[in-house]
Design an enzyme around this catalytic site. Structure first.
Site, short mmCIF file in Angstrom:
data_model
loop_
_atom_site.label_atom_id
_atom_site.label_comp_id
_atom_site.label_asym_id
_atom_site.label_seq_id
_atom_site.Cartn_x
_atom_site.Cartn_y
_atom_site.Cartn_z
CG HIS A 188 -2.28 -0.66 1.14
ND1 HIS A 188 -3.09 -0.84 2.05
CD2 HIS A 188 -2.73 -1.09 0.00
CE1 HIS A 188 -4.07 -1.45 1.72
NE2 HIS A 188 -3.81 -1.81 0.45
CD GLU A 428 3.65 -10.57 -18.64
OE1 GLU A 428 4.38 -9.77 -17.93
OE2 GLU A 428 2.88 -11.13 -18.46
CB CYS A 497 2.27 -1.92 -20.43
SG CYS A 497 2.11 -3.75 -20.38
C1 PEP Z 1 5.47 -6.47 -17.14
O1 PEP Z 1 5.92 -7.48 -16.66
O2 PEP Z 1 6.34 -5.83 -17.88
C2 PEP Z 1 4.34 -5.98 -16.77
C3 PEP Z 1 3.82 -4.80 -17.12
O3 PEP Z 1 3.60 -6.60 -15.94
P1 PEP Z 1 3.71 -6.66 -14.52
O4 PEP Z 1 4.87 -5.71 -13.96
O5 PEP Z 1 2.33 -6.25 -13.69
O6 PEP Z 1 4.13 -8.19 -14.43
MG MG Z 2 4.42 -9.13 -16.09
#
Ligand code: PEP
Ligand code: MG
Length: 547
Positions: A188, A428, A497
């Site tokens: 949090h 990923e 992302c």
């Molecule tokens: C990532 O793996 O780059 C991603 C955006 O997902 P997370 O960070 O939520 O695993």
């Molecule tokens: Mg990820």
């Protein structure tokens, strides 16, 4: 924690980006000395006064907090008004227990029950109870008079831990940032710090040493580093960086409300990542081209499985915020660094390589179906896309598409308003990146955080191997370029992302790979747009893009 006197570097994990130069202020977890107990009547009065004071503080903090902070504090306030709980504490006081002993023992008993029970929601709330316990004890021990400061000119807070209520209590306009030994990037406190742009490092290695108090320090939260007693060279580099960050900030303020265009005139989509929709209130939709990633783990954070209606309400709100801009919402990515009590499996030897993301969703189609139904309903209200995390092989997407088809079919049969959302995947997992052409999806979004950890065999939550998890490793660019090429060949949209896109220094590298869409932390939109504005395609990059 350190041998004071010369430059000393401590490493931890980056929880909220930023750079600060300041003086160390050590905050110790309160350890109270002995407290002299009075008569039962005196103890009752002392307890009531401490509880009333805690309630007033919590109410005042909640009034100023955003939705996320207020939710945490309101839970604590409600506990103080719980008549059964207070009756038990007062009962022990009436029997002769000291107020602080009665309070601590009753709360500890509650915490144990919260932790032991079947209800994951209550288990997750145990931390909030401990936060509350400490606040009331502070008042009972009269520690408020010498309570740690709320304000510190450019202070860098160094502590064992930082509770959400303590975070919300501090006046961050006067602090440079914080470094704590506990915590995690998904806590949090980390979410609160990111939302406010407060540099925060968590999981700092080492012990607190009082001799560090008052020492000059550089907090490089992006790198997860705290440098105490920095050398003149370190100080000069940090000052230069702060100055250039300030200059950049002035420059991007002119750009932030405009579409991002490279120096060559090429448009680039800049979307935002949303970790918690309650934080969207502080973000202008006009500054971005939409939402490229909405993490939905927050919905399941306290262990409750949200029903279709409550999920729909959240998704509807996100779509309304975006006002016609595209919104990508990711299905649950539980597991790995995002364990969810009651959902993720216990006892996996390596959760990052275990049942996480889509693997878990396909094992729990009941949970996934509720989410897909809520998403399809929200898709009727705006351009919503559904994204699936941790995909490894094409069969996984075939199964998710089947479940989406079923959900859409059931909504149609029941006459519930809905639309079929575009269905895409996070790229990923290296196996998916290398064979991206073979997936039947509507779009790709590259998750560089996981892609880098799997590619470099370096856990993303282990500071000891952080230097190996280097986004500049040529293997990472190679992989990103491949995925962009595969998307081109398939004629589908591709963005990135992961955190790489939120680092303006890495933006040219992504543009060189041919990426023309990136989804970034809301606080980084301006910096990323400035990096795009300054970018002129390199010949090497252009060759890569054309090749
Ligand atoms: C990532 O793996 O780059 C991603 C955006 O997902 P997370 O960070 O939520 O695993
Ligand atoms: Mg990820």
């Amino acid at each position: 924690m350190a041998e004071p006197g010369h430059e000393c570097v401590f490493t931890g994990l980056s929880a909220a980006d930023g750079l600060a130069i300041g003086r160390i202020v050590i905050e110790r977890t309160a350890r109270h000395g002995p407290r002299r107990a009075g008569s039962p009547a005196d103890e009752k009065e002392a307890l009531n006064a401490a509880v009333a004071r805690a309630a007033r503080e919590i109410e005042a903090l909640a009034a100023q907090a955003d939705e996320l902070g207020a939710g945490i504090l309101e839970f604590q306030g409600a506990l103080l008004e719980d008549e059964d709980l207070m009756a038990e504490v007062l009962g022990r006081v009436a029997e002769g227990a000291a107020a602080h002993v009665a309070w601590a023992s009753v709360i500890d008993g509650e915490v144990a029950e919260y932790r032991a029970g079947d209800d994951e929601y209550f288990r997750a709330r145990a931390e909030d109870l401990l936060d509350l316990k400490a606040r009331v004890l502070r008042h009972l021990h009269g520690a408020a008079a010498d309570a740690p400061e709320k304000e510190a000119k450019d202070g860098i807070l160094l502590a064992d831990d930082l509770t959400p209520s303590r975070f919300l209590e501090l006046d961050w306009s006067t602090w440079g940032g914080a470094a704590i030994r506990g915590g995690s990037p998904t806590s949090h406190v980390a979410i609160l710090a990111r939302a406010r742009g407060i540099p925060l490092v968590v999981g700092l290695h080492g012990q607190l040493d009082d001799r560090l108090g008052g020492k000059r320090a550089v907090l490089d939260a992006r790198a997860g580093r705290l440098v105490i007693a920095p050398s003149p060279v370190t100080m000069a580099a940090a000052s230069d960086r702060l100055e250039s960050l300030a200059a950049d900030r002035r420059a991007w303020q002119d750009l932030i409300g405009r579409p991002a265009i490279t120096a060559d005139g090429e448009p680039v989509q800049v979307l935002i990542n949303v970790d918690d929709p309650s934080l969207l209130d502080g973000v202008s939709p006009a500054h971005c081209d939409g939402i490229g990633l909405t993490r939905t783990e927050f919905l399941f954070r306290d262990g409750r499985l949200p029903d279709e209606e409550s999920q729909f309400a959240v998704y509807r709100r996100v779509v309304a915020w975006a006002a016609g801009r595209p919104v990508t919402i990711r299905t649950l990515d539980a597991g790995g660094d995002k364990p969810i009590p009651g959902i993720t499996p216990h006892g996996e030897s390596n959760p990052f390589l275990g049942e996480r993301g889509v693997r878990l969703s396909l094992r729990r189609p009941d949970i996934l179906t509720v989410q897909l139904r809520a998403l399809a309903r929200a898709a009727a209200l705006g351009p919503l896309k559904v994204m699936v995390p941790m995909v490894t092989v094409p069969e996984e997407m075939i199964r998710v598409r089947d479940l989406l088809n079923d959900a859409v079919g059931a909504l149609a049969t029941a006459g519930v308003a809905h639309a079929r959302p575009a269905l895409g995947m996070m790229v990923e997992v290296p196996a998916a990146a290398l064979a991206a052409e073979g997936f039947d999806v509507d779009f790709f979004s590259i998750g560089s955080n996981d892609l880098i950890q799997y590619l470099t065999a370096s856990a993303r939550d282990n500071p000891a191997v952080a230097p190996l998890a280097d986004p500049r490793n040529p293997a990472v660019s190679e992989m990103i370029c491949r995925v962009v090429g595969a998307a081109r060949a398939k004629g589908i949209h591709v963005s990135l992302c992961g955190d790489m896109a939120s680092n303006p220094a890495l933006v040219p590298l992504l543009l060189d790979c041919g990426l023309r869409a990136m989804s970034v932390a809301p606080a980084q939109v301006g910096g990323v747009k400035l990096a795009i504005h300054r970018y002129r395609g390199s010949e090497e990059g252009a060759a890569g893009r054309d090749g």
